[in-house]
Design a protein around this motif. Structure first.
Motif, PDB file in Angstrom:
ATOM      1  N   GLY A 191       9.263   5.049  -8.141  1.00 45.93           N
ATOM      2  CA  GLY A 191       8.019   4.295  -8.119  1.00 45.93           C
ATOM      3  C   GLY A 191       7.582   3.837  -6.740  1.00 45.93           C
ATOM      4  O   GLY A 191       6.469   3.314  -6.593  1.00 45.93           O
ATOM      5  N   ARG A 192       8.442   4.031  -5.708  1.00 42.84           N
ATOM      6  CA  ARG A 192       8.110   3.500  -4.377  1.00 42.84           C
ATOM      7  C   ARG A 192       6.903   4.215  -3.777  1.00 42.84           C
ATOM      8  O   ARG A 192       6.006   3.563  -3.221  1.00 42.84           O
ATOM      9  CB  ARG A 192       9.324   3.644  -3.463  1.00 42.84           C
ATOM     10  CG  ARG A 192       9.096   3.133  -2.036  1.00 42.84           C
ATOM     11  CD  ARG A 192       8.960   1.623  -2.000  1.00 42.84           C
ATOM     12  NE  ARG A 192       8.713   1.129  -0.670  1.00 42.84           N
ATOM     13  CZ  ARG A 192       9.656   0.903   0.256  1.00 42.84           C
ATOM     14  NH1 ARG A 192      10.938   1.152  -0.022  1.00 42.84           N
ATOM     15  NH2 ARG A 192       9.349   0.430   1.435  1.00 42.84           N
ATOM     16  N   LEU A 193       6.858   5.522  -3.860  1.00 37.64           N
ATOM     17  CA  LEU A 193       5.754   6.254  -3.259  1.00 37.64           C
ATOM     18  C   LEU A 193       4.449   5.933  -3.975  1.00 37.64           C
ATOM     19  O   LEU A 193       3.412   5.712  -3.330  1.00 37.64           O
ATOM     20  CB  LEU A 193       6.035   7.755  -3.301  1.00 37.64           C
ATOM     21  CG  LEU A 193       4.988   8.654  -2.635  1.00 37.64           C
ATOM     22  CD1 LEU A 193       4.805   8.281  -1.170  1.00 37.64           C
ATOM     23  CD2 LEU A 193       5.375  10.116  -2.768  1.00 37.64           C
ATOM     24  N   GLU A 194       4.482   5.906  -5.285  1.00 41.88           N
ATOM     25  CA  GLU A 194       3.279   5.604  -6.062  1.00 41.88           C
ATOM     26  C   GLU A 194       2.765   4.206  -5.731  1.00 41.88           C
ATOM     27  O   GLU A 194       1.554   3.984  -5.565  1.00 41.88           O
ATOM     28  CB  GLU A 194       3.566   5.720  -7.557  1.00 41.88           C
ATOM     29  CG  GLU A 194       3.856   7.131  -8.042  1.00 41.88           C
ATOM     30  CD  GLU A 194       5.254   7.615  -7.710  1.00 41.88           C
ATOM     31  OE1 GLU A 194       5.543   8.804  -7.936  1.00 41.88           O
ATOM     32  OE2 GLU A 194       6.073   6.800  -7.212  1.00 41.88           O
ATOM     33  N   SER A 195       3.698   3.260  -5.611  1.00 42.97           N
ATOM     34  CA  SER A 195       3.311   1.894  -5.264  1.00 42.97           C
ATOM     35  C   SER A 195       2.710   1.827  -3.869  1.00 42.97           C
ATOM     36  O   SER A 195       1.733   1.105  -3.626  1.00 42.97           O
ATOM     37  CB  SER A 195       4.538   0.977  -5.350  1.00 42.97           C
ATOM     38  OG  SER A 195       4.259  -0.311  -4.866  1.00 42.97           O
ATOM     39  N   LEU A 196       3.285   2.607  -2.949  1.00 46.67           N
ATOM     40  CA  LEU A 196       2.824   2.575  -1.565  1.00 46.67           C
ATOM     41  C   LEU A 196       1.406   3.133  -1.442  1.00 46.67           C
ATOM     42  O   LEU A 196       0.526   2.502  -0.841  1.00 46.67           O
ATOM     43  CB  LEU A 196       3.791   3.374  -0.692  1.00 46.67           C
ATOM     44  CG  LEU A 196       3.534   3.384   0.817  1.00 46.67           C
ATOM     45  CD1 LEU A 196       3.554   1.970   1.376  1.00 46.67           C
ATOM     46  CD2 LEU A 196       4.575   4.240   1.516  1.00 46.67           C
ATOM     47  N   VAL A 197       1.159   4.310  -2.005  1.00 42.47           N
ATOM     48  CA  VAL A 197      -0.175   4.901  -1.854  1.00 42.47           C
ATOM     49  C   VAL A 197      -1.234   4.097  -2.601  1.00 42.47           C
ATOM     50  O   VAL A 197      -2.411   4.075  -2.195  1.00 42.47           O
ATOM     51  CB  VAL A 197      -0.190   6.375  -2.314  1.00 42.47           C
ATOM     52  CG1 VAL A 197       0.777   7.200  -1.496  1.00 42.47           C
ATOM     53  CG2 VAL A 197       0.115   6.507  -3.800  1.00 42.47           C
ATOM     54  N   SER A 198      -0.825   3.402  -3.661  1.00 37.87           N
ATOM     55  CA  SER A 198      -1.785   2.624  -4.443  1.00 37.87           C
ATOM     56  C   SER A 198      -2.352   1.448  -3.663  1.00 37.87           C
ATOM     57  O   SER A 198      -3.404   0.903  -4.027  1.00 37.87           O
ATOM     58  CB  SER A 198      -1.129   2.120  -5.732  1.00 37.87           C
ATOM     59  OG  SER A 198      -0.766   3.194  -6.573  1.00 37.87           O
ATOM     60  N   ARG A 199      -1.664   1.037  -2.599  1.00 35.55           N
ATOM     61  CA  ARG A 199      -2.158  -0.092  -1.795  1.00 35.55           C
ATOM     62  C   ARG A 199      -3.387   0.276  -0.979  1.00 35.55           C
ATOM     63  O   ARG A 199      -4.111  -0.603  -0.505  1.00 35.55           O
ATOM     64  CB  ARG A 199      -1.071  -0.551  -0.821  1.00 35.55           C
ATOM     65  CG  ARG A 199       0.204  -1.046  -1.447  1.00 35.55           C
ATOM     66  CD  ARG A 199       1.188  -1.420  -0.347  1.00 35.55           C
ATOM     67  NE  ARG A 199       2.544  -1.566  -0.858  1.00 35.55           N
ATOM     68  CZ  ARG A 199       3.616  -1.768  -0.089  1.00 35.55           C
ATOM     69  NH1 ARG A 199       3.446  -1.844   1.235  1.00 35.55           N
ATOM     70  NH2 ARG A 199       4.807  -1.881  -0.615  1.00 35.55           N
TER      71      ARG A 199
END
Length: 754
Positions: free
Chosen positions: A671-679
């Motif tokens: 979930g880290r990448l998804e969370s990062l790009v969502s910002r």
């Protein structure tokens, strides 16, 4: 949840269901087996009773193999019954002499698995009924040799591969346990000629590996006799590699084979690898070997007479009887194989033999499947004795604690300061040296005559000779030897093999590919405890660069990511140091890609010091530049990270704050990448020194990974990397990057395009 995430979740559920239904796969399995152990150090010869018991076990195992293939035939399938039955006699003797620590074994010709599983069932490691009903159906008993209790953890795949792997296993055991170590590698008379095998024989001699190869010389290959496929004598070629040849008549006589084992074990303790080669039987010195003699010797004269009669071959026809008989005891196919290797009418190969259209009861009724009274009694006596207890333990799971440096160990390590132009190799060099100095008994290095460039020399200076192995330019064998080292013990250790990324992408890929069929006892195919050090990745190859060299390193890492604990992409010398410390601290498979050329050491945003200190804990993502209200971000993978910093400074000066993150390796936490790009509602840009694809191939590399996460969230994305690599200059990395469009200006344009 994205479609890909959903598919992955569903697959994980199916995997768990399959594992839950397995009978023999677990973290720890304790087996109660027949007490057949023979101390190779103390026992000079086998007694008649021991020989009889082993022969009776051969018959039991062969009967199981036939019944198994008969069951498989019911679902329309066949297997390698001929070679599998032929493996049983020598394998049972091997199972009697191993202790599963200092003395172990492996099997190179892994298509013999039905004989392997049948032998394990005869001894008591697995249930014979399961071999009959489950072989090639499910997870436990696949169609190639795989790890089960009592079995070899070096699972076989392509022919020839397990030769250097077994050598690595033997070298590792000697380095860890000292005297008394020995590895028995069963091999066929086909795979020995492969490049991997020949390199493995060479390495065995060069480094004095305590290993013996037992060749199943039956004269049969896939599409015909061995002679018709490759008419070469293995002895002269393997002997020229420095392996001592021990000729014996046959592998089918337990007492005679044990005498050869005793001699081979003694040679192994002197650092002299050997090959036990069964020459078979021919007419010599007035002793006639013909079809009649063969039939009388095996108690099947009537069967031989009938078979020869059907093909108009006289019983007094002189023949060569191989020292390992394909389809041994299965009379009709055995005779067909015998006739084939002697160029007689009626000859046929049984590489893919099975029980289709055959009756198991009829096959098992022939005299060669019946024990003598002495053999039956010897086996009954063996079964009446107390069982032997053997515990088989899985290798530690990826990420388990490995070689963890004591607190404060890294404080005094000198690393370059902010802004200094240094190769990431300087950082990895310091890391390996520190680990080797701290844990000299637990570090092994395999080299390909490139240590001066890959920077492993300092680490090697802290190691004993039996913990470092120079293999010269045999990169493929080097990677396989490293895999073998990893199987020599489940205890913490670092096994590192280094060469240039260009070689890993080509001839050394087998080292990675082997992970795809290396099953842990838990049932998972996963990477071994090896660090693959890829130096000169991407376009950072110095001025030797030409198109294609080392440019696909990221995709190589992504391809094997399911089998890795981590894939590291250091951006400078300091992050390379931390990556090495981290890979040593964690058990499992690792790839680390090290740029060759000088890169600036990254600095904190406030100018207070380097982005990383020697005492930091490695992190998969490091925030490098952050700006209040930034709606866009650059994600940098590996060497071009400093270009991202320069681009962010330009954009910030224009009032377009753009954050920068350095991605130090993969996989990212769930979930880290998804969370990062969502910002970043304004979008994200990636930059990497590797191939990101073309319109014809689609997006690949780190770019493809980020694009997948961004697209599923409707986040705009753009990518900077290598597209068409067919033409390139022979310049430094900055000029080469400029040619490929990997520049600060390109990054700024990519951010603007969002």
């Amino acid at each position: 949840m994205s479609a890909l995430q959903h598919a992955t979740t569903q697959q994980e559920r199916r995997n768990r269901t399959l594992l839950d239904g397995s009978r023999y796969l677990s973290d720890v399995v304790t087996s109660e087996i027949l007490p057949i152990h023979i101390d190779i150090r103390q026992t000079e010869t086998l007694t008649e009773t021991q020989s009889d018991a082993l022969t009776a076990l051969q018959i039991d195992a062969a009967r199981t193999a036939v019944r198994s293939l008969a069951s498989l035939a019911e679902v329309g399938e066949a297997d390698h019954l001929g070679g599998g039955i032929g493996l049983i006699p020598p394998l049972l003797l091997t199972l009697a002499v191993v202790d599963f620590e200092r003395i172990e074994y492996t099997i190179e010709h892994a298509h013999t698995s039905v004989g392997y599983f049948a032998a394990l069932s005869a001894v008591g490691f697995v249930d014979l009924d399961h071999v009959v009903t489950d072989f090639r159906r499910g997870l436990d008993l696949p169609g190639h040799v795989s790890w089960l209790p009592g079995g070899t953890q070096m699972n076989g795949g392509r022919l020839g591969v397990m030769i250097p792997v077994a050598v690595g296993n033997a070298l590792g055991k000697r380095g860890i346990y000292g005297d008394g170590c020995w590895v028995v590698a069963h091999c066929g008379d086909a795979g020995w000629i492969s490049g991997q095998a020949l390199n493995g024989f060479n390495a065995a001699h060069v480094h004095g590996a305590p290993i013996t190869f037992v060749m199943d010389r039956n004269g049969i290959q896939l599409s015909g006799s061995t002679r018709s496929i490759l008419d070469k004598d293995p002895r002269s070629i393997i002997g020229a590699m420095g392996v001592e040849i021990l000729e014996i008549p046959t592998l089918l006589d337990p007492a005679g084979l044990f005498r050869a084992y005793r001699e081979a074990y003694g040679l192994a303790q002197e650092g002299r690898p050997s090959l036990i080669y069964p020459v078979g039987f021919r007419s010599v010195n007035g002793k006639r070997i013909d079809l009649s003699h063969f039939g009388q010797y095996h108690g099947i004269l009537e069967e031989v007479e009938a078979f020869a009669g059907r093909h108009d071959v006289p019983l007094d026809r002189e023949i060569w009887v191989p020292g390992s008989l394909m389809s041994y005891r299965d009379v009709e196919p055995m005779l067909e194989c015998l006739f084939l290797v002697n160029d007689l009418p009626g000859g046929a190969g049984h590489h893919d033999g099975g029980m289709k259209d055959r009756n198991a009861a009829d096959v098992l009724a022939n005299p060669m499947f019946r024990s003598t009274s002495g053999q039956a009694q010897a086996l009954e006596d063996l079964k009446s004795r107390p069982s032997r207890r053997v515990t088989t333990r899985a290798r530690p799971a990826p990420g388990s604690t490995n070689l963890v440096l004591p607190d404060g160990a890294a404080e005094s390590v000198p690393l370059p300061g902010p802004g200094e132009m240094k190769s990431a190799r300087d950082g990895s060099e310091a890391g390996y040296a520190l680990v080797a100095e701290t844990f000299p008994e637990h570090v092994f290095v395999v080299s390909c005559d490139l240590d001066a460039s890959t920077k492993l020399s300092k680490a090697r200076s802290h190691l004993a000779e039996n913990h470092q192995f120079e293999i010269s330019i045999e990169e493929q064998a080097a990677t396989l030897i490293a895999n073998g080292l990893a199987t020599s013990t489940a205890n913490p250790q670092l096994n590192v093999v280094s060469t240039f990324a260009a070689f890993f992408e080509g001839i050394a890929r087998e080292g990675f590919d082997m992970w795809q069929y290396q099953r842990n006892l838990t049932g998972a195919n996963e990477g071994l405890n090896v660090a693959f050090h890829l130096s000169h990745v991407g376009a950072c190859t110095g001025r030797d660069h030409f198109s294609g060299w080392g440019l696909d390193w990221i995709n190589v890492g992504l391809n094997y990511l399911p089998y890795l604990h981590r894939f590291y992409a250091p951006a400078d010398a300091r992050s390379a140091f931390l990556a090495v410390i981290d890979l040593a601290a964690n058990y499992g498979g690792h790839i680390i890609g090290i740029p060759r050329d000088n890169l600036p050491v990254l600095e904190k945003q406030d100018g207070s010091g380097p982005l990383w200190t020697a005492e930091d804990e490695w992190q998969p993502v490091t925030p490098c530049r952050t700006f209040a209200g930034a709606a866009r971000a650059i994600l940098a993978f590996g060497a071009p990270a400093f270009l991202a910093v320069e681009a962010a400074d330009i954009l910030n000066d224009r009032g377009e704050g753009t954050d920068v993150y350095v991605v130090n390796g993969l996989p990212l936490p769930k979930g880290r990448l998804e969370s990062l790009v969502s910002r970043y509602s304004g979008g994200v840009v990636t930059i990497e020194d590797g191939k990101i694809g073309t319109p014809q191939t689609g997006l690949r590399g780190f770019a493809g990974l980020v694009a997948t996460a961004a697209s599923s969230r409707n986040i705009a994305h753009a990518h900077v990397g290598l597209t068409v690599p067919t033409i390139a200059p022979s310049d430094g990395h900055m000029e080469t990057w400029a040619h490929f469009g990997i520049t600060v200006d390109a990054l700024v344009d990519a951010v603007d395009s969002l």
